[in-house]
Design an enzyme around this catalytic site. Structure first.
Site, PDB file in Angstrom:
ATOM      1  N   HIS A 170      38.429  15.600  44.862  1.00  0.00           N
ATOM      2  CA  HIS A 170      39.020  14.368  44.377  1.00  0.00           C
ATOM      3  C   HIS A 170      37.863  14.376  42.148  1.00  0.00           C
ATOM      4  O   HIS A 170      37.825  15.822  41.696  1.00  0.00           O
ATOM      5  CB  HIS A 170      38.582  12.865  43.590  1.00  0.00           C
ATOM      6  CG  HIS A 170      38.893  12.640  45.677  1.00  0.00           C
ATOM      7  ND1 HIS A 170      40.770  12.592  45.607  1.00  0.00           N
ATOM      8  CD2 HIS A 170      38.480  12.496  46.586  1.00  0.00           C
ATOM      9  CE1 HIS A 170      40.376  12.276  47.764  1.00  0.00           C
ATOM     10  NE2 HIS A 170      39.611  12.738  47.638  1.00  0.00           N
ATOM     11  N   GLU A 184      34.599   7.870  45.667  1.00  0.00           N
ATOM     12  CA  GLU A 184      34.498   9.485  46.867  1.00  0.00           C
ATOM     13  C   GLU A 184      34.544  10.245  45.240  1.00  0.00           C
ATOM     14  O   GLU A 184      32.752  11.318  45.732  1.00  0.00           O
ATOM     15  CB  GLU A 184      35.676   9.219  47.612  1.00  0.00           C
ATOM     16  CG  GLU A 184      35.610  10.321  48.193  1.00  0.00           C
ATOM     17  CD  GLU A 184      37.214  11.089  48.402  1.00  0.00           C
ATOM     18  OE1 GLU A 184      37.832  10.081  48.597  1.00  0.00           O
ATOM     19  OE2 GLU A 184      36.739  12.367  49.738  1.00  0.00           O
ATOM     20  N   HIS A 237      34.107  15.954  51.045  1.00  0.00           N
ATOM     21  CA  HIS A 237      35.109  14.844  50.524  1.00  0.00           C
ATOM     22  C   HIS A 237      34.375  13.510  51.472  1.00  0.00           C
ATOM     23  O   HIS A 237      33.604  13.568  52.434  1.00  0.00           O
ATOM     24  CB  HIS A 237      36.161  14.359  51.485  1.00  0.00           C
ATOM     25  CG  HIS A 237      37.084  15.802  50.179  1.00  0.00           C
ATOM     26  ND1 HIS A 237      37.898  14.903  49.964  1.00  0.00           N
ATOM     27  CD2 HIS A 237      37.221  16.652  50.613  1.00  0.00           C
ATOM     28  CE1 HIS A 237      39.266  15.605  48.875  1.00  0.00           C
ATOM     29  NE2 HIS A 237      38.883  16.768  49.170  1.00  0.00           N
ATOM     30  N   GLU A 312      34.096  16.069  55.468  1.00  0.00           N
ATOM     31  CA  GLU A 312      34.018  14.521  55.366  1.00  0.00           C
ATOM     32  C   GLU A 312      33.006  14.037  56.124  1.00  0.00           C
ATOM     33  O   GLU A 312      32.482  13.689  56.584  1.00  0.00           O
ATOM     34  CB  GLU A 312      35.495  13.831  56.128  1.00  0.00           C
ATOM     35  CG  GLU A 312      37.060  14.300  56.071  1.00  0.00           C
ATOM     36  CD  GLU A 312      37.297  13.833  54.615  1.00  0.00           C
ATOM     37  OE1 GLU A 312      37.151  12.660  53.836  1.00  0.00           O
ATOM     38  OE2 GLU A 312      38.664  14.203  54.320  1.00  0.00           O
TER      39      GLU A 312
END
Ligand SMILES: [Zn+2]
Length: 349
Positions: A170, A184, A237, A312
């Site tokens: 992101h 995030e 992430h 993640e």
């Protein structure tokens, strides 16, 4: 008269040194039970010496199948097929070490090695060590090299030849998941920067797809690996789910074709191995719930050109995971886990 005599003596002393400096010596090693060193480049020529397997010799030049060798002050010849290059490793002890076309400080610079890089040399000429650069001989000053011993090799398991792209998820207009006051995009950038520092301390060359709070498209992220000549791609992430009880650590690779564009990462097996290393080491470092390694066809994975994974690190929708991710010490542990997984991968490949 006395003065003339003196200068003759000086010339005689300097001459042998000048001769040695004029020609580069390539280090070669005997790769046979024993090897005959001959007076001339012919199997019928007189044998000067017979040296055992493993002997390191200085080759001056190669003619046909014969290497011209400097042996105890004599010029001898040995059959090329029983000799292999003898490599010596050194660590670069300069901010940047120039790689030159010829052994001279005025020679053209072909490239450079970063501080701490472990380089392989196969010979020397004067104050210069011979390296292979882009498939040809090149020269680096020996003054900035430290001989590598077993202990300082293990201190730096990676080299600048190990090229890694870290992809902080992101950024900019795309904040990613949000929860408990955390975004995030900020967490992923912090973990990626910490991992970059750790990987560089281990000797690797590391690129980030972004180093500030900017938007980068998934396609541009995937294309970045090829652009910088990376060996692997690791996207970082944090997870999120509608149920706040979901928590833990997951690592993804792309093991099957995408339903829409039919694309797949070209290295599914290696990607899975990299994912397994990272999942295991990051679990050890963070003790998040171990959700295991899974296959998904994310754009950054399937459109990539190198082994690629997406980790993640915890769920921002879970209060426990979020409370951990809020602290810099936990983000540092996460970066350490990712680093250790990457180091394990490069030990194998
Ligand atoms: Zn994300």
């Amino acid at each position: 008269m006395k003065k003339v005599l003196l200068s003759v003596v000086v010339v005689l002393i300097l001459l042998p040194l000048a001769v040695i400096h004029a020609s580069a010596a390539t280090n070669v090693q005997v790769n046979a039970t024993s090897l005959n060193l001959r007076e001339k480049p012919s199997t019928s020529s007189r044998i000067i010496a017979n040296v055992p397997n493993g002997t390191v010799l200085q080759a001056i030049s190669t003619t046909g199948d014969w290497d011209k060798i400097s042996y105890k002050g004599q010029t001898v010849y040995a059959s090329d097929q029983y000799l292999k290059l003898y490599i010596t490793k050194y660590k670069v002890n300069a901010t940047s070490l120039n790689i030159r076309e010829t052994p001279s400080t005025s020679a053209r610079i072909l490239g450079s090695y970063a501080k701490g890089a472990i380089i392989s040399t196969h010979g020397q000429t004067g104050d210069w060590k011979i390296v292979t650069y882009n498939g040809r001989d090149a020269y680096v000053s020996k003054d900035y090299l430290i001989a590598v011993t077993a202990s300082n090799t293990t201190a730096k398991p990676l080299t600048t030849g190990d090229v890694i792209v870290l992809d902080p998820g992101h950024g900019g207009s795309d904040p990613g998941a949000a929860g408990y006051g955390l975004y995030e995009k900020n967490i992923t950038l912090d973990i990626a920067k910490r991992a970059k520092t750790k990987l560089e301390a281990n000797g690797a060359k590391v690129y980030l797809t972004r180093s500030t709070d900017v938007y980068v498209s998934p396609d541009a992220r995937a294309a970045y690996s090829h652009k910088v000549g990376a060996d692997i791609f690791v996207s970082i992430h944090n997870n999120s789910y509608t149920s706040s009880s979901a928590n833990g650590l997951d690592t993804y690779y792309n093991g099957s074709r995408d339903e829409d564009d039919n694309r797949i990462n070209p290295y599914p097996a290696k990607s899975k191995e990299l994912a397994t290393f990272i999942q295991s080491s990051t679990y050890s470092a963070t003790r998040l719930k171990n959700n295991g390694v899974k296959s998904e066809s994310f754009i950054v994975l399937r459109k990539n050109t190198v082994p690629s994974v997406l980790v993640e690190v915890g769920f921002l929708s879970n209060s426990y995971d979020a409370s951990l991710l809020k602290t810099s010490s936990f983000r540092d542990k996460s970066a350490l886990g990712i680093t250790n997984g990457i180091v394990s991968y490069f030990k194998k490949y």
